[in-house]
Scaffold this motif. Structure first.
Motif, PDB file in Angstrom:
ATOM      1  N   GLN A  62       0.817  -1.209   0.000  1.00  0.00           N
ATOM      2  CA  GLN A  62       0.000   0.000   0.000  1.00  0.00           C
ATOM      3  C   GLN A  62       0.859   1.271   0.000  1.00  0.00           C
ATOM      4  O   GLN A  62       1.816   1.375   0.779  1.00  0.00           O
ATOM      5  CB  GLN A  62      -0.936   0.012   1.219  1.00  0.00           C
ATOM      6  CG  GLN A  62      -1.955  -1.108   1.192  1.00  0.00           C
ATOM      7  CD  GLN A  62      -2.981  -0.959   2.294  1.00  0.00           C
ATOM      8  OE1 GLN A  62      -2.998   0.035   3.022  1.00  0.00           O
ATOM      9  NE2 GLN A  62      -3.844  -1.951   2.433  1.00  0.00           N
ATOM     10  N   LEU A  63       0.470   2.198  -0.863  1.00  0.00           N
ATOM     11  CA  LEU A  63       1.042   3.553  -0.858  1.00  0.00           C
ATOM     12  C   LEU A  63       0.143   4.421   0.009  1.00  0.00           C
ATOM     13  O   LEU A  63      -0.983   4.753  -0.379  1.00  0.00           O
ATOM     14  CB  LEU A  63       1.123   4.104  -2.283  1.00  0.00           C
ATOM     15  CG  LEU A  63       1.561   5.558  -2.418  1.00  0.00           C
ATOM     16  CD1 LEU A  63       3.001   5.743  -1.957  1.00  0.00           C
ATOM     17  CD2 LEU A  63       1.394   6.042  -3.860  1.00  0.00           C
ATOM     18  N   MET A  64       0.620   4.784   1.179  1.00  0.00           N
ATOM     19  CA  MET A  64      -0.206   5.512   2.135  1.00  0.00           C
ATOM     20  C   MET A  64      -0.228   7.015   1.881  1.00  0.00           C
ATOM     21  O   MET A  64      -1.241   7.675   2.106  1.00  0.00           O
ATOM     22  CB  MET A  64       0.288   5.253   3.565  1.00  0.00           C
ATOM     23  CG  MET A  64       0.376   3.785   3.924  1.00  0.00           C
ATOM     24  SD  MET A  64      -1.191   2.925   3.693  1.00  0.00           S
ATOM     25  CE  MET A  64      -2.213   3.762   4.895  1.00  0.00           C
ATOM     26  N   GLU A  65       0.900   7.571   1.394  1.00  0.00           N
ATOM     27  CA  GLU A  65       0.977   9.023   1.260  1.00  0.00           C
ATOM     28  C   GLU A  65       2.158   9.393   0.372  1.00  0.00           C
ATOM     29  O   GLU A  65       3.154   8.666   0.297  1.00  0.00           O
ATOM     30  CB  GLU A  65       1.122   9.673   2.646  1.00  0.00           C
ATOM     31  CG  GLU A  65       1.238  11.185   2.659  1.00  0.00           C
ATOM     32  CD  GLU A  65      -0.006  11.887   2.157  1.00  0.00           C
ATOM     33  OE1 GLU A  65      -0.152  11.932   0.917  1.00  0.00           O
ATOM     34  OE2 GLU A  65      -0.809  12.382   2.976  1.00  0.00           O
ATOM     35  N   ILE A  66       2.009  10.528  -0.343  1.00  0.00           N
ATOM     36  CA  ILE A  66       3.123  11.178  -1.020  1.00  0.00           C
ATOM     37  C   ILE A  66       3.160  12.613  -0.521  1.00  0.00           C
ATOM     38  O   ILE A  66       2.146  13.318  -0.590  1.00  0.00           O
ATOM     39  CB  ILE A  66       2.970  11.154  -2.550  1.00  0.00           C
ATOM     40  CG1 ILE A  66       2.885   9.719  -3.067  1.00  0.00           C
ATOM     41  CG2 ILE A  66       4.148  11.864  -3.208  1.00  0.00           C
ATOM     42  CD1 ILE A  66       2.691   9.640  -4.574  1.00  0.00           C
ATOM     43  N   ALA A  67       4.286  13.040  -0.001  1.00  0.00           N
ATOM     44  CA  ALA A  67       4.413  14.385   0.559  1.00  0.00           C
ATOM     45  C   ALA A  67       5.593  15.096  -0.092  1.00  0.00           C
ATOM     46  O   ALA A  67       6.487  14.468  -0.665  1.00  0.00           O
ATOM     47  CB  ALA A  67       4.596  14.330   2.074  1.00  0.00           C
ATOM     48  N   GLY A  68       5.579  16.399   0.011  1.00  0.00           N
ATOM     49  CA  GLY A  68       6.669  17.225  -0.488  1.00  0.00           C
ATOM     50  C   GLY A  68       7.331  17.993   0.635  1.00  0.00           C
ATOM     51  O   GLY A  68       6.695  18.315   1.644  1.00  0.00           O
ATOM     52  N   VAL A  69       8.618  18.283   0.471  1.00  0.00           N
ATOM     53  CA  VAL A  69       9.380  19.091   1.429  1.00  0.00           C
ATOM     54  C   VAL A  69      10.244  20.053   0.626  1.00  0.00           C
ATOM     55  O   VAL A  69      10.780  19.685  -0.423  1.00  0.00           O
ATOM     56  CB  VAL A  69      10.267  18.220   2.346  1.00  0.00           C
ATOM     57  CG1 VAL A  69      10.900  19.076   3.437  1.00  0.00           C
ATOM     58  CG2 VAL A  69       9.475  17.084   2.946  1.00  0.00           C
ATOM     59  N   ASP A  70      10.368  21.282   1.112  1.00  0.00           N
ATOM     60  CA  ASP A  70      11.125  22.309   0.391  1.00  0.00           C
ATOM     61  C   ASP A  70      12.343  22.720   1.213  1.00  0.00           C
ATOM     62  O   ASP A  70      12.211  23.114   2.378  1.00  0.00           O
ATOM     63  CB  ASP A  70      10.223  23.521   0.127  1.00  0.00           C
ATOM     64  CG  ASP A  70      10.922  24.583  -0.707  1.00  0.00           C
ATOM     65  OD1 ASP A  70      11.989  24.278  -1.285  1.00  0.00           O
ATOM     66  OD2 ASP A  70      10.409  25.712  -0.798  1.00  0.00           O
ATOM     67  N   PHE A  71      13.511  22.627   0.587  1.00  0.00           N
ATOM     68  CA  PHE A  71      14.767  23.109   1.168  1.00  0.00           C
ATOM     69  C   PHE A  71      15.371  24.114   0.185  1.00  0.00           C
ATOM     70  O   PHE A  71      16.150  23.730  -0.703  1.00  0.00           O
ATOM     71  CB  PHE A  71      15.735  21.955   1.417  1.00  0.00           C
ATOM     72  CG  PHE A  71      15.232  20.921   2.386  1.00  0.00           C
ATOM     73  CD1 PHE A  71      15.415  21.079   3.747  1.00  0.00           C
ATOM     74  CD2 PHE A  71      14.566  19.787   1.927  1.00  0.00           C
ATOM     75  CE1 PHE A  71      14.964  20.120   4.636  1.00  0.00           C
ATOM     76  CE2 PHE A  71      14.115  18.830   2.809  1.00  0.00           C
ATOM     77  CZ  PHE A  71      14.303  18.992   4.171  1.00  0.00           C
ATOM     78  N   PRO A  72      15.042  25.390   0.288  1.00  0.00           N
ATOM     79  CA  PRO A  72      15.487  26.371  -0.717  1.00  0.00           C
ATOM     80  C   PRO A  72      16.992  26.478  -0.870  1.00  0.00           C
ATOM     81  O   PRO A  72      17.480  26.870  -1.931  1.00  0.00           O
ATOM     82  CB  PRO A  72      14.886  27.687  -0.193  1.00  0.00           C
ATOM     83  CG  PRO A  72      13.750  27.280   0.675  1.00  0.00           C
ATOM     84  CD  PRO A  72      14.160  25.999   1.304  1.00  0.00           C
ATOM     85  N   SER A  73      17.770  26.132   0.140  1.00  0.00           N
ATOM     86  CA  SER A  73      19.229  26.276   0.061  1.00  0.00           C
ATOM     87  C   SER A  73      19.890  25.152  -0.738  1.00  0.00           C
ATOM     88  O   SER A  73      21.070  25.265  -1.088  1.00  0.00           O
ATOM     89  CB  SER A  73      19.821  26.317   1.477  1.00  0.00           C
ATOM     90  OG  SER A  73      19.504  25.135   2.189  1.00  0.00           O
TER      91      SER A  73
END
Length: 287
Positions: A62-73
């Motif tokens: 099962q694929l429970m979730e896909i999330a994004g994270v931003d690291f501008p540096s």
């Protein structure tokens, strides 16, 4: 009675990292354990093959979730995080890959149907493009929205916003106005930018009253016995309407309890047929 199940109550990480690292092969970059969970970082180009291997060969169904994270540096500022669950093993793992503003990530909609919605959310909020998703549209922001709200470089002021106007019955575009400027927070004026007076502040500049008016006695309010006697006088005495109309007051009706009782009805309600029939009066031409 004890219930024996193949899935353990609490899954162990013993040997899992080494086994999966070998299975992922050249796609595997690094792995570590954090907050009690195993995290695997893999190459962007191989994300679809990695997730297919984990699903088909290692029972992470099962694929429970896909999330994004931003690291501008970072050069590749965005991380795309996939959270997988093995129902048979009662075990979860996290798989990560990274990308930038222009490089697409291979879609995994061919592996899980729900990935289409989850990839649309990451695209809408972060701007990450998924190659192979045939329905990559915004899913949370409004029509015509420009930018991506979860990017940490999203401007707070100087742009327009859109909302539905009840007065105009349509979507209207307006300049963004923030009552509290988060980037120039002034503790001496925390609500900088407000163009209205807060409740109670309108009395701040009112000078105090030297001799407040009080109503300690009936004389202060104009009430009293003299006022009560004049209350029934005709205000319009002598006017033409008063002379032509006579007494302007209608006498009150008699109290109900003083009226005589209604006479008792004779006969029954069923004996009314004769009362509805025409009666002869003896006159010519009448019946």
């Amino acid at each position: 009675m004890a219930v024996i199940h193949s899935a353990p109550r609490i899954a162990s990480h013993d040997g899992v990292a080494a086994t999966l690292e070998q299975a992922l092969g050249a796609h595997h970059l690094r792995s570590h354990e954090e907050h009690g969970e195993l995290i695997f970082t893999v190459a962007r180009e191989g994300i679809e093959d990695v997730l297919r291997t984990l699903r088909d060969e290692h029972q992470y169904q099962q694929l429970m979730e896909i999330a994004g994270v931003d690291f501008p540096s970072r050069a590749e500022r965005f991380e795309v995080v996939y959270m997988l669950l093995s129902v048979t093993k009662n075990h979860r793992i996290i798989v990560k890959t990274s990308t930038d503003e222009n490089t697409p990530v291979p879609s995994v909609t061919s592996l899980w149907y729900n990935a289409g919605w989850l990839e649309r959310e990451v695209f809408d909020l972060y701007g990450v493009v998924f190659d192979g998703n045939t329905d990559l549209r915004r899913i949370l922001t409004d029509y015509g929205f420009e930018g991506h709200p979860f990017r940490k470089d999203f401007p707070l002021t100087g742009y327009i916003e859109l909302r539905y106007s009840e007065d105009e019955k349509r979507v209207v575009y307006e300049p963004v106005e923030l009552a509290q400027d988060l980037r120039q927070f002034d503790f001496m004026s925390p609500w900088e930018g407000a163009d209205y007076v807060l409740p109670g502040d309108e009395k701040a500049d009112t000078p105090p009253v030297d001799e407040p008016k009080v109503t300690d006695s009936p004389a202060d309010t104009g009430a009293g016995a003299d006022t009560d006697e004049k209350a029934d006088d005709k205000v319009s005495a002598g006017s033409p309407a008063e002379e032509d109309g006579g007494d302007y007051r209608t006498p009150p009706p008699d109290p109900t309890e003083d009226r005589p009782d209604r006479a008792k009805r004779k006969g029954k309600t069923t004996d009314t047929k004769a009362a509805t029939e025409p009666q002869a009066t003896g006159g010519k031409g009448e019946s």
